[in-house]
Design an enzyme around this catalytic site. Structure first.
Site, PDB file in Angstrom:
ATOM      1  N   TRP A 173      -1.195  -2.696   0.264  1.00 41.23           N
ATOM      2  CA  TRP A 173      -0.510  -3.852  -0.334  1.00 41.23           C
ATOM      3  C   TRP A 173      -0.346  -4.971   0.676  1.00 41.23           C
ATOM      4  O   TRP A 173      -0.460  -6.148   0.327  1.00 41.23           O
ATOM      5  CB  TRP A 173       0.827  -3.435  -0.937  1.00 41.23           C
ATOM      6  CG  TRP A 173       0.659  -2.441  -2.042  1.00 41.23           C
ATOM      7  CD1 TRP A 173       1.142  -1.175  -2.088  1.00 41.23           C
ATOM      8  CD2 TRP A 173      -0.068  -2.622  -3.279  1.00 41.23           C
ATOM      9  NE1 TRP A 173       0.763  -0.552  -3.258  1.00 41.23           N
ATOM     10  CE2 TRP A 173       0.029  -1.420  -3.997  1.00 41.23           C
ATOM     11  CE3 TRP A 173      -0.785  -3.688  -3.836  1.00 41.23           C
ATOM     12  CZ2 TRP A 173      -0.568  -1.244  -5.243  1.00 41.23           C
ATOM     13  CZ3 TRP A 173      -1.380  -3.520  -5.084  1.00 41.23           C
ATOM     14  CH2 TRP A 173      -1.269  -2.305  -5.775  1.00 41.23           C
ATOM     15  N   ASP A 176       7.980  -7.753   0.486  1.00 37.16           N
ATOM     16  CA  ASP A 176       7.562  -7.106  -0.760  1.00 37.16           C
ATOM     17  C   ASP A 176       8.341  -5.795  -0.852  1.00 37.16           C
ATOM     18  O   ASP A 176       8.083  -4.861  -0.105  1.00 37.16           O
ATOM     19  CB  ASP A 176       6.048  -6.861  -0.706  1.00 37.16           C
ATOM     20  CG  ASP A 176       5.529  -6.026  -1.874  1.00 37.16           C
ATOM     21  OD1 ASP A 176       6.322  -5.696  -2.777  1.00 37.16           O
ATOM     22  OD2 ASP A 176       4.319  -5.698  -1.877  1.00 37.16           O
ATOM     23  N   LYS A 230       8.145  -0.448 -10.530  1.00 35.77           N
ATOM     24  CA  LYS A 230       8.212   0.649  -9.567  1.00 35.77           C
ATOM     25  C   LYS A 230       9.595   1.291  -9.510  1.00 35.77           C
ATOM     26  O   LYS A 230       9.706   2.476  -9.250  1.00 35.77           O
ATOM     27  CB  LYS A 230       7.799   0.186  -8.168  1.00 35.77           C
ATOM     28  CG  LYS A 230       6.338  -0.262  -8.067  1.00 35.77           C
ATOM     29  CD  LYS A 230       5.364   0.897  -8.016  1.00 35.77           C
ATOM     30  CE  LYS A 230       3.912   0.474  -8.156  1.00 35.77           C
ATOM     31  NZ  LYS A 230       3.482  -0.578  -7.275  1.00 35.77           N
TER      32      LYS A 230
END
Ligand SMILES: *Cc1c(COP(=O)(O)O)cnc(C)c1O
Length: 356
Positions: A100, A168, A192
């Site tokens: 990511w 993030d 998530k």
């Protein structure tokens, strides 16, 4: 009932699923479905306000910060955060802790920036978090990924930085206490640990808004959404609604402080089993182990099929590891109960009793 260890979309509390399903038929007695009601109706405007307020409450968001719900997932968040933080230098510092982070770096480039990878754990397939990283003072911002969903590592202590910090937090937001004041932008795809896919949560320091050195398309400017209370265009109504229900549930059960303890208990239970069971081993550095995504492999794959059958028969789903790590990944988001982790641990022990 299944034990859902899937990495995302996430498990949510059964009560939340039930309330959400009722609202699909009749939303708060309006005679309309949450799926058809106008996002400008007073009923939905109240949902949006409550969702934002519950985020602030759950994370103790200080004065001078705003909460907004956008779309496009964390994947668009990579670009949005870069565009909004870009200043004159256009240089940005990125710590690369896995897949990511790499994508975030690419989007900084796409935004016209010059990302500098100031540290990386790529030398060991991202199985640790780089420590004592010197953050250059001449970059516009530092970008980090708090929890590495794929590789199973998590920052226990965030790096010290004299420049603004963008994080993030897609896969561990609301799982533990954080100090929001340490960050300038926090973003997270809802699916998530918060709610259904569709919404992307942004928590931003108001001070940083409207100061970009690049021309930001209207939708990608966070200020657009803050100024319009996340109603610039049609928001992802259902995702925001269910996230709101989930936050109500979280706060009613003691909030982030209480869930952090449970999450620690779950992680201790599973990591202790991995460390003591001769047939399994963890894939990450112990001090950087994620409490959300636990990655492990078999020390001997002779009876792999039998193990896979055993956990499958026990009602466990979503345990397969990401292709870049292999083995297994047990994602233990907030709504996964300690009893589900116990089921997995029991299966692992039964397996080793048989074959070790
Ligand atoms: C899943 C994930 C993403 C991508 O999220 P999308 O909402 O699917 O774009 C980004 N970062 C992290 C840490 C993730 O876990």
């Amino acid at each position: 009932m299944k034990h859902n260890f899937g990495a995302g979309p996430c498990i949510l509390p059964q009560e939340v699923f039930k309330e959400a399903s009722e609202a699909v038929v009749n939303f708060e007695g309006t005679g309309l479905s949450i799926l058809e009601i106008s996002h400008r109706s007073k009923e939905f405007v109240a949902v949006m306000e409550e969702a934002q307020n519950l985020v602030k409450k759950a994370l103790n968001v200080p004065e001078g910060y705003s909460v907004a719900f956008l779309q496009g997932g964390a994947s668009l968040g990579f670009l949005i955060s870069a565009m909004n933080m870009m200043r004159d230098s256009k240089k940005a510092a990125y710590i690369n802790t896995g897949a990511w982070s790499k994508k975030a770096i690419k989007e900084c480039e796409n935004a016209g920036g010059a990302p500098i990878e100031i540290a990386s754990s790529g030398d060991k397939n991202f199985n640790y978090i780089p420590k004592n990283v010197e953050v250059p003072g001449d970059c516009d911002y530092l970008h980090i990924t708090s929890n590495n969903t794929i590789f199973g590592t998590q920052y226990k202590e965030f790096p010290k930085s004299s420049i603004p910090v963008v994080c993030d937090m897609s896969s561990d937001i609301f799982s533990r206490k954080i100090n929001v004041a340490d960050f300038d932008i926090i973003y997270a795809g809802a699916q998530k640990n918060l709610g259904p896919a569709g919404a992307t949560l942004f928590i931003v320091k108001d001070e940083i808004l409207g100061k970009s050195s690049v021309n930001i398309p209207t939708y990608l400017n966070i200020k657009t959404h803050v100024d319009k209370d996340s109603m610039f265009n049609t928001p992802p109504v259902f995702s925001v609604y269910v996230s709101m229900l989930n936050l109500r549930h979280l706060i009613a059960n003691g909030g982030v402080e209480a869930i952090e303890k449970v999450n620690q208990e779950k992680a201790d239970l599973l990591y202790n089993e991995i460390d003591s069971n001769p047939l399994f081993e963890g894939t990450t550095a112990k001090e950087d182990r994620s409490n959300m995504n636990v990655t492990f492999v078999m020390t001997d794959e002779t009876h792999k099929e039998e193990f896979d059958k055993m956990w499958n028969d026990a009602g466990i789903v979503g345990l397969k590891g990401h292709r870049s790590v292999g083995g297994y990944r047990a994602s233990m988001y907030n709504a996964l109960g300690l009893e589900s982790v116990q089921v997995l641990v029991d299966v692992m022990r039964e397996f080793s009793n048989k074959y070790a």
